[in-house]
Design a protein around this motif. Sequence first.
Motif, PDB file in Angstrom:
ATOM      1  N   LYS A 104      54.583  39.639  34.732  1.00  0.00           N
ATOM      2  CA  LYS A 104      53.967  38.204  35.001  1.00  0.00           C
ATOM      3  C   LYS A 104      54.048  37.724  36.466  1.00  0.00           C
ATOM      4  CE  LYS A 104      53.932  33.610  32.654  1.00  0.00           C
ATOM      5  NZ  LYS A 104      54.470  32.763  32.045  1.00  0.00           N
ATOM      6  N   ARG A 105      55.254  37.849  36.666  1.00  0.00           N
ATOM      7  CA  ARG A 105      55.755  37.218  37.810  1.00  0.00           C
ATOM      8  C   ARG A 105      54.956  37.698  39.430  1.00  0.00           C
ATOM      9  NH1 ARG A 105      55.783  32.878  41.171  1.00  0.00           N
ATOM     10  NH2 ARG A 105      57.399  33.238  42.670  1.00  0.00           N
ATOM     11  N   ARG A 106      54.962  39.332  39.540  1.00  0.00           N
ATOM     12  CA  ARG A 106      54.688  40.139  40.106  1.00  0.00           C
ATOM     13  C   ARG A 106      52.930  39.242  40.410  1.00  0.00           C
ATOM     14  NH1 ARG A 106      56.412  46.607  40.155  1.00  0.00           N
ATOM     15  NH2 ARG A 106      59.010  45.778  40.774  1.00  0.00           N
ATOM     16  N   ALA A 107      52.034  39.610  39.351  1.00  0.00           N
ATOM     17  CA  ALA A 107      51.125  38.883  39.535  1.00  0.00           C
ATOM     18  C   ALA A 107      50.402  37.453  39.966  1.00  0.00           C
ATOM     19  CB  ALA A 107      50.414  39.084  37.735  1.00  0.00           C
ATOM     20  N   GLU A 108      51.770  36.779  39.722  1.00  0.00           N
ATOM     21  CA  GLU A 108      51.609  35.484  40.436  1.00  0.00           C
ATOM     22  C   GLU A 108      51.518  35.827  41.722  1.00  0.00           C
ATOM     23  OE1 GLU A 108      53.484  32.886  36.571  1.00  0.00           O
ATOM     24  OE2 GLU A 108      54.599  33.359  38.624  1.00  0.00           O
ATOM     25  N   VAL A 109      52.460  36.089  42.398  1.00  0.00           N
ATOM     26  CA  VAL A 109      52.977  36.625  44.000  1.00  0.00           C
ATOM     27  C   VAL A 109      51.892  36.855  44.074  1.00  0.00           C
ATOM     28  CG1 VAL A 109      53.867  37.697  45.759  1.00  0.00           C
ATOM     29  CG2 VAL A 109      55.229  36.460  43.140  1.00  0.00           C
ATOM     30  N   ILE A 110      50.955  38.292  43.744  1.00  0.00           N
ATOM     31  CA  ILE A 110      49.373  38.805  43.835  1.00  0.00           C
ATOM     32  C   ILE A 110      48.887  38.150  44.240  1.00  0.00           C
ATOM     33  CG2 ILE A 110      47.740  40.655  43.832  1.00  0.00           C
ATOM     34  CD1 ILE A 110      50.206  41.939  44.345  1.00  0.00           C
ATOM     35  N   ALA A 111      48.309  36.677  43.775  1.00  0.00           N
ATOM     36  CA  ALA A 111      47.444  35.531  42.850  1.00  0.00           C
ATOM     37  C   ALA A 111      47.941  34.696  44.492  1.00  0.00           C
ATOM     38  CB  ALA A 111      47.674  34.849  42.051  1.00  0.00           C
ATOM     39  N   ILE A 112      48.814  34.484  45.090  1.00  0.00           N
ATOM     40  CA  ILE A 112      49.311  33.763  46.499  1.00  0.00           C
ATOM     41  C   ILE A 112      48.350  34.584  47.504  1.00  0.00           C
ATOM     42  CG2 ILE A 112      50.412  32.327  47.507  1.00  0.00           C
ATOM     43  CD1 ILE A 112      52.885  32.195  44.670  1.00  0.00           C
ATOM     44  N   TRP A 113      48.954  35.488  47.505  1.00  0.00           N
ATOM     45  CA  TRP A 113      48.806  36.117  48.623  1.00  0.00           C
ATOM     46  C   TRP A 113      47.117  36.381  48.904  1.00  0.00           C
ATOM     47  CZ3 TRP A 113      45.303  41.015  48.492  1.00  0.00           C
ATOM     48  CH2 TRP A 113      45.513  41.634  49.675  1.00  0.00           C
ATOM     49  N   SER A 115      45.025  34.324  47.567  1.00  0.00           N
ATOM     50  CA  SER A 115      44.208  32.827  48.001  1.00  0.00           C
ATOM     51  C   SER A 115      44.996  32.510  49.454  1.00  0.00           C
ATOM     52  CB  SER A 115      45.060  31.741  46.890  1.00  0.00           C
ATOM     53  OG  SER A 115      46.086  31.742  47.098  1.00  0.00           O
ATOM     54  N   ILE A 116      45.687  33.186  49.654  1.00  0.00           N
ATOM     55  CA  ILE A 116      45.875  32.655  51.415  1.00  0.00           C
ATOM     56  C   ILE A 116      45.158  33.519  52.146  1.00  0.00           C
ATOM     57  CG2 ILE A 116      47.728  32.917  52.408  1.00  0.00           C
ATOM     58  CD1 ILE A 116      50.092  32.557  51.331  1.00  0.00           C
ATOM     59  N   THR A 117      45.117  34.763  51.605  1.00  0.00           N
ATOM     60  CA  THR A 117      44.119  35.706  52.638  1.00  0.00           C
ATOM     61  C   THR A 117      42.867  35.171  52.575  1.00  0.00           C
ATOM     62  OG1 THR A 117      43.765  37.070  50.747  1.00  0.00           O
ATOM     63  CG2 THR A 117      45.763  37.401  52.442  1.00  0.00           C
ATOM     64  N   SER A 118      42.482  35.486  50.855  1.00  0.00           N
ATOM     65  CA  SER A 118      41.089  34.647  51.781  1.00  0.00           C
ATOM     66  C   SER A 118      40.529  33.426  51.759  1.00  0.00           C
ATOM     67  CB  SER A 118      40.449  34.269  49.423  1.00  0.00           C
ATOM     68  OG  SER A 118      41.132  33.587  49.364  1.00  0.00           O
ATOM     69  N   SER A 119      41.552  32.099  51.465  1.00  0.00           N
ATOM     70  CA  SER A 119      41.033  30.934  52.149  1.00  0.00           C
ATOM     71  C   SER A 119      40.562  31.054  53.421  1.00  0.00           C
ATOM     72  CB  SER A 119      42.264  30.312  51.912  1.00  0.00           C
ATOM     73  OG  SER A 119      43.084  30.542  51.916  1.00  0.00           O
TER      74      SER A 119
END
Length: 577
Positions: A104-113, A115-119
């Motif tokens: 779960k925590r790994r998925a959260e980090v990937i989601a943050i990554w 969001s940053i790269t897409s923005s």
Amino acid sequence: MLLGELCGDSTLSEVAARHKRSPGAIAARLDKLLTLQREFASHDDLFVWARSELRKGRSGSLGWAWDRAATAVAAGYPVPGQSATKVGSEGGRTSARVRSATAKRRAEVIAIWSSITSSADCSESATEQPHGEELDVLAAFDDTRLHTAGTAVMRAAGELRPAQWVLEADWPGIERLGITAGQIRTSVKDVQQAGADLLVAGLGHSTERDREIMQMLLGFAGDAMSLKEVAERYWLSRERIRQIQVSVIKAARVGQQTRVRRCWHHVHDTLRDALGNGAGQAQLDPDLVLSFVELVTPLAPRDLAVSLVASLCGLRTEDYRTLFAEVEQRHEERVQLRQQRALEEKKRGQLTAKLERLMARSEWPAGYANPDRSTVSPQRDPRDQAQWSRPGRWMSPRLGREVGYDSEAELRMFQLVDAADDLVESYCEQPVVIPYRLYGRRHVYFPDLLVDFRDGRRLLIEVKARLDDFAVYENVVKFEAATEYCRAKGWGFIAATDRIQTKQDLLQRHVDDRVEEALRAHLDAGPTTWLQVEPLVREHNILYSDIATLALRNSWYWHKGPFRLSAKPLKRLNDQG
């Protein structure tokens, strides 16, 4: 941790093997943790029942323990079946060993990554997605820190590589921290702050409290404090502070390179490149090491500073001992060279002229011709014999005894006063104790030197190693307290470098108006750290002494260890607004 493992699928035997304990020991530990009031036919029955109750959540009979188990999993403790290497986040920095994060925590980090790269309109092919141990390291940081670090990396590099993300999250701006051998040899001002930041960043293995203790011992939070002084502040024993000092230095040693590059690896490589002698990876240049510690930690004992540098550079104990012996030899050579120069200056009458210039620049109150002539004696020993391997002491020909000193600048001032026998009748080091208040807390201050002149006057002298020290807010408060104290005694007072530079020299420096405007605009947003103001420094080519001049001229609140600059009062030293 054990409660967290109950949320997984491992058997009691597998959990026991992972902990290197017997199944009975694990069952006994669970029985103690859960305070069970029932009997079980076997250890396995106890283990299975506890797991089933925990999985019921708050509705189960162990609902009170469910939150603890959930917290353990969320913090990164592995559920059974995952690897069990250690993770931790102390003050925002993870320890050297990495514990596998939950899916779960790994998925959260990937989601943050994502969001940053897409923005930033960065395609997936243009940057690498974090995985493996790098992902586990990133998972230990909170989301806010990950967002801040990731955005900073994207802004600087145009892509978000996991290795750079880890470093930025470990210690913001760490990749911009660097020094060279040439800067150390020429005493470039930037070495002071960059070197101090590097040393503190290298302590990432240690807890926030232990890092603060080391900063006090090194003099990054004002004057260098003794083990006893730090112990009193933390309500610990002197021996406990000594143990913390030893453990921090030991933990700072960077050995074999790991698969994930951390902030202490950057510190290791930077110091190695700057201080190496070119003769081999296991050797450092003692002249460069001595110059570095004199620039960066002028108030700290050399053995402490050198041992920390040696540990950060990965030196073994025997290599450190050899290095320290060579550093001490170079130090003695420099002291002897300065004494020879002082004798030559005396022959040319320059010592008397220098001391007369010091007297002329001092603040003398009305009635100084009839000062308080009470007998004084040293109020503290600048070097605790039980603490330092080589105390800072010098045999005074005039006094016929050893004089303790806290810095090389103090030693040079003592030698000047000692040799000017045509003007000086006597002197005493650390002669009085002056109280003062800083951020609502009471402190005491030990000025460096009280001189009795042959014309009957008394002058209290505070010696500073660098001109910019006069702008540090704590020193400003100290000097105000000392001036009032001396006015009541009928003594003169001066704070000066060993080159007879005072705050007036700092105030009279020319600073470009555009530099002042840029700094004022930057401070309108609130207090700033060095890493926050560094881009502005580079953009406008602002000198370190420019910051000191403007801080003193505008009554800004400036601290150097750690760097804080504010146009408004700070609530406390580490206040960041």
